[in-house]
Design an enzyme around this catalytic site. Structure first.
Site, PDB file in Angstrom:
ATOM      1  CE1 TYR A   1      16.682  11.827   7.491  1.00 54.14           C
ATOM      2  CE2 TYR A   1      15.075  11.620   5.708  1.00 54.14           C
ATOM      3  CZ  TYR A   1      15.876  12.404   6.519  1.00 54.14           C
ATOM      4  OH  TYR A   1      15.877  13.773   6.355  1.00 54.14           O
TER       5      TYR A   1
ATOM      6  CB  SER B   1      12.228  14.656   5.864  1.00 53.89           C
ATOM      7  OG  SER B   1      12.541  14.179   4.565  1.00 53.89           O
TER       8      SER B   1
END
Length: 251
Positions: free
Chosen positions: A155, A143
């Protein structure tokens, strides 16, 4: 794309979003695809969509955080179609965007278990069989949060870890003919972004979108195109690379 037709691909997190789009793209290029996810109903829908387009696919319900499940996934792939030539380790969860001190250790472990340990589990199984079979290509889903602080702490940590694992795997298994890369999407129009909008609010998502030079969300098919390109012969000299697909946000 050159080199995909007639191959075997495994895609995790294939019940929706980028995973589903990647599975469909592999199939449209002529690969037989094994799709994996914990959501059996939506996974079956992915198979139906591929078959409706004339492709070949089979579903294996899999929890990537469980190493036994992942071992069974790879074994099932070999039994059904043969040793995988390509893999897209895409399964992931977003976790909370709350500040670090407002999150618990359990919050952190839950995200790491799926996003980072899940990639570890998939890599260790895929690398072993691909190396013994003369090579292959793997794409791990990171990401922009793997290259920046764009997201909640767990995350971001998990996606940075995916980039690190990608580089180590590429360095160790390049001599065996296995290429390993990562894709780092920005804000893509998926269910994950819908959930993030509920937590961050539409304004939070809009701020990120406005910061992109292209001024829009990405489409899952745009990420899928990058995934399949990285597995094709057209990227034959690319390995260990985190490819950013983000509309210019990181830039």
């Amino acid at each position: 794309m050159n080199g995909i037709d007639g191959g075997v691909a495994v895609v995790t997190g294939a019940a929706a979003g980028i995973g589903r789009a990647s599975a469909r793209r592999f199939a449209s290029e002529g690969a037989s695809v094994v799709v994996a996810d914990i959501d059996a109903d939506d996974l079956a829908e992915t198979v139906d969509l591929i078959e409706a387009d004339g492709g070949e696919a089979t579903a294996v319900e899999t929890d990537v955080s469980d190493d036994d499940d992942v071992a069974a996934l790879v074994e099932s792939t070999i039994d059904t179609y043969g040793v995988p030539d390509f893999a897209c380790n895409n399964a992931g969860i977003e976790g909370s965007s709350a500040p670090l001190s407002d999150q618990s250790l359990d919050d952190y472990k839950r995200v790491i278990d799926v996003n980072q340990t899940g990639v570890w589990n998939c890599l260790t199984e895929e690398l072993a069989v691909m190396a013994d079979n003369g090579g292959g290509a793997i794409v791990n889903m990171s990401s922009i949060a793997g290259l920046s602080a764009a997201g909640g702490g767990p995350y971001v940590a998990s996606k940075h870890g995916v980039v690190g694992l990608t580089r180590v795997a590429a360095a160790e298994y390049g001599p065996a003919g296995v290429r390993v890369n990562a894709v780092c999407p920005g804000v893509i129009d998926t269910e994950m972004i819908d959930r993030a909008s509920e937590e961050m609010g539409e304004e939070g998502i809009d701020q990120i979108v406005r910061a992109k030079p292209l001024r829009r969300m990405g489409d899952p098919d745009e990420v899928a195109a990058a995934v399949v390109w990285l597995c094709s012969e057209e990227s034959s000299f690319v390995t260990g690379h985190p490819l950013v697909v983000d509309g210019g946000y990181v830039a």
